[in-house]
Design a protein around this motif. Sequence first.
Motif, PDB file in Angstrom:
ATOM      1  N   GLU A   1      92.775 181.842  -0.494  1.00 43.41           N
ATOM      2  CA  GLU A   1      93.178 183.241  -0.348  1.00 43.41           C
ATOM      3  C   GLU A   1      92.408 183.954   0.758  1.00 43.41           C
ATOM      4  N   GLU A   2      91.287 183.376   1.206  1.00 39.55           N
ATOM      5  CA  GLU A   2      90.480 184.006   2.246  1.00 39.55           C
ATOM      6  C   GLU A   2      90.792 183.474   3.655  1.00 39.55           C
ATOM      7  N   LEU A   3      91.620 182.470   3.738  1.00 36.89           N
ATOM      8  CA  LEU A   3      91.947 181.860   5.035  1.00 36.89           C
ATOM      9  C   LEU A   3      92.719 182.823   5.930  1.00 36.89           C
ATOM     10  N   ASP A   4      92.572 182.631   7.222  1.00 36.25           N
ATOM     11  CA  ASP A   4      93.356 183.385   8.218  1.00 36.25           C
ATOM     12  C   ASP A   4      94.629 182.574   8.484  1.00 36.25           C
ATOM     13  N   ILE A   5      95.556 182.662   7.563  1.00 30.25           N
ATOM     14  CA  ILE A   5      96.767 181.837   7.575  1.00 30.25           C
ATOM     15  C   ILE A   5      97.577 182.030   8.856  1.00 30.25           C
ATOM     16  N   ALA A   6      97.769 183.252   9.275  1.00 24.73           N
ATOM     17  CA  ALA A   6      98.607 183.525  10.454  1.00 24.73           C
ATOM     18  C   ALA A   6      98.078 182.795  11.687  1.00 24.73           C
ATOM     19  N   HIS A   7      96.775 182.895  11.926  1.00 24.41           N
ATOM     20  CA  HIS A   7      96.216 182.231  13.101  1.00 24.41           C
ATOM     21  C   HIS A   7      96.135 180.716  12.917  1.00 24.41           C
ATOM     22  N   LEU A   8      95.907 180.260  11.685  1.00 22.50           N
ATOM     23  CA  LEU A   8      95.900 178.813  11.431  1.00 22.50           C
ATOM     24  C   LEU A   8      97.266 178.202  11.734  1.00 22.50           C
ATOM     25  N   LEU A   9      98.317 178.871  11.303  1.00 18.85           N
ATOM     26  CA  LEU A   9      99.672 178.382  11.584  1.00 18.85           C
ATOM     27  C   LEU A   9      99.945 178.365  13.090  1.00 18.85           C
ATOM     28  N   GLU A  10      99.513 179.396  13.762  1.00 19.35           N
ATOM     29  CA  GLU A  10      99.679 179.465  15.219  1.00 19.35           C
ATOM     30  C   GLU A  10      98.961 178.305  15.906  1.00 19.35           C
ATOM     31  N   GLU A  11      97.737 178.039  15.481  1.00 22.05           N
ATOM     32  CA  GLU A  11      96.948 176.959  16.080  1.00 22.05           C
ATOM     33  C   GLU A  11      97.573 175.593  15.807  1.00 22.05           C
ATOM     34  N   LEU A  12      98.032 175.369  14.591  1.00 26.26           N
ATOM     35  CA  LEU A  12      98.659 174.087  14.254  1.00 26.26           C
ATOM     36  C   LEU A  12      99.941 173.881  15.059  1.00 26.26           C
ATOM     37  N   SER A  13     100.708 174.928  15.195  1.00 22.19           N
ATOM     38  CA  SER A  13     101.934 174.846  15.990  1.00 22.19           C
ATOM     39  C   SER A  13     101.618 174.540  17.447  1.00 22.19           C
ATOM     40  N   ASP A  14     100.603 175.210  17.990  1.00 16.40           N
ATOM     41  CA  ASP A  14     100.213 174.982  19.380  1.00 16.40           C
ATOM     42  C   ASP A  14      99.702 173.565  19.604  1.00 16.40           C
ATOM     43  N   MET A  15      98.995 173.003  18.604  1.00 14.76           N
ATOM     44  CA  MET A  15      98.489 171.632  18.731  1.00 14.76           C
ATOM     45  C   MET A  15      99.655 170.661  18.879  1.00 14.76           C
ATOM     46  N   SER A  16     100.669 170.832  18.083  1.00 13.60           N
ATOM     47  CA  SER A  16     101.840 169.963  18.149  1.00 13.60           C
ATOM     48  C   SER A  16     102.543 170.112  19.494  1.00 13.60           C
ATOM     49  N   LYS A  17     102.696 171.348  19.951  1.00 16.48           N
ATOM     50  CA  LYS A  17     103.336 171.594  21.240  1.00 16.48           C
ATOM     51  C   LYS A  17     102.523 170.976  22.373  1.00 16.48           C
ATOM     52  N   SER A  18     101.223 171.084  22.292  1.00 13.98           N
ATOM     53  CA  SER A  18     100.352 170.543  23.323  1.00 13.98           C
ATOM     54  C   SER A  18     100.487 169.020  23.397  1.00 13.98           C
ATOM     55  N   ASP A  19     100.499 168.363  22.254  1.00 11.99           N
ATOM     56  CA  ASP A  19     100.659 166.906  22.231  1.00 11.99           C
ATOM     57  C   ASP A  19     102.015 166.498  22.800  1.00 11.99           C
ATOM     58  N   ARG A  20     103.046 167.226  22.460  1.00 16.40           N
ATOM     59  CA  ARG A  20     104.387 166.905  22.969  1.00 16.40           C
ATOM     60  C   ARG A  20     104.469 167.137  24.486  1.00 16.40           C
ATOM     61  N   ARG A  21     103.810 168.198  24.967  1.00 14.18           N
ATOM     62  CA  ARG A  21     103.785 168.442  26.414  1.00 14.18           C
ATOM     63  C   ARG A  21     103.049 167.314  27.126  1.00 14.18           C
ATOM     64  N   GLU A  22     101.940 166.866  26.539  1.00 20.64           N
ATOM     65  CA  GLU A  22     101.198 165.761  27.154  1.00 20.64           C
ATOM     66  C   GLU A  22     102.027 164.487  27.145  1.00 20.64           C
ATOM     67  N   LEU A  23     102.720 164.203  26.058  1.00 18.53           N
ATOM     68  CA  LEU A  23     103.586 163.033  25.975  1.00 18.53           C
ATOM     69  C   LEU A  23     104.641 163.087  27.079  1.00 18.53           C
ATOM     70  N   HIS A  24     105.291 164.228  27.220  1.00 20.92           N
ATOM     71  CA  HIS A  24     106.330 164.403  28.244  1.00 20.92           C
ATOM     72  C   HIS A  24     105.742 164.231  29.645  1.00 20.92           C
ATOM     73  N   SER A  25     104.623 164.872  29.901  1.00 17.49           N
ATOM     74  CA  SER A  25     104.000 164.832  31.225  1.00 17.49           C
ATOM     75  C   SER A  25     103.601 163.415  31.619  1.00 17.49           C
ATOM     76  N   ARG A  26     102.972 162.701  30.701  1.00 16.95           N
ATOM     77  CA  ARG A  26     102.527 161.338  31.016  1.00 16.95           C
ATOM     78  C   ARG A  26     103.711 160.395  31.185  1.00 16.95           C
TER      79      ARG A  26
END
Length: 156
Positions: A29-54
């Motif tokens: 209940e004390e977690l910063d859920i909104a920012h955690l979700l944003e960070e997790l989403s960005d991590m996935s996007k970052s990995d996919r961008r790296e996959l595409h780029s390479r």
Amino acid sequence: MTDLATLYDTDYAQWAQRNAELLRERRFEELDIAHLLEELSDMSKSDRRELHSRLLVLLAHLLKWEFQYPLLADRWREFDGRSWRSTIVEQREQLADLLRQSSGLQSAVDEAIADAYPVAVRLAHKETRLPKTTFPEVCPYSREQVFDDDFYPEAQ
């Protein structure tokens, strides 16, 4: 705005550490859920961008190897494609490492190859100055060939 949300904007490292502590302690209940979700989403996007780029770089170099290397090797006997081989090896190693670290990306590889291929053709066309029609419209390399350390396409 919660203290954690403010911390996200002012000290990211401390924000991440505090959220990790809260997770370990199961104080959800004390977690910063909104920012955690944003960070997790960005991590996935970052990995996919790296996959595409390479994949884009690797595919462009495989195309150059197949369609330009024979032309250059015939003209200049000293041309051995060493820098292209180095790039191919490097991209394959980096892709293997990325897929080991983010195994969930395995399911996205075929789509990423299909998405990266047209861009790789444009890149190969610009770098080689060969007509775009030189290159196949659809990726001629199987997934296995793209990742096979011993695969270097032969001239058509």
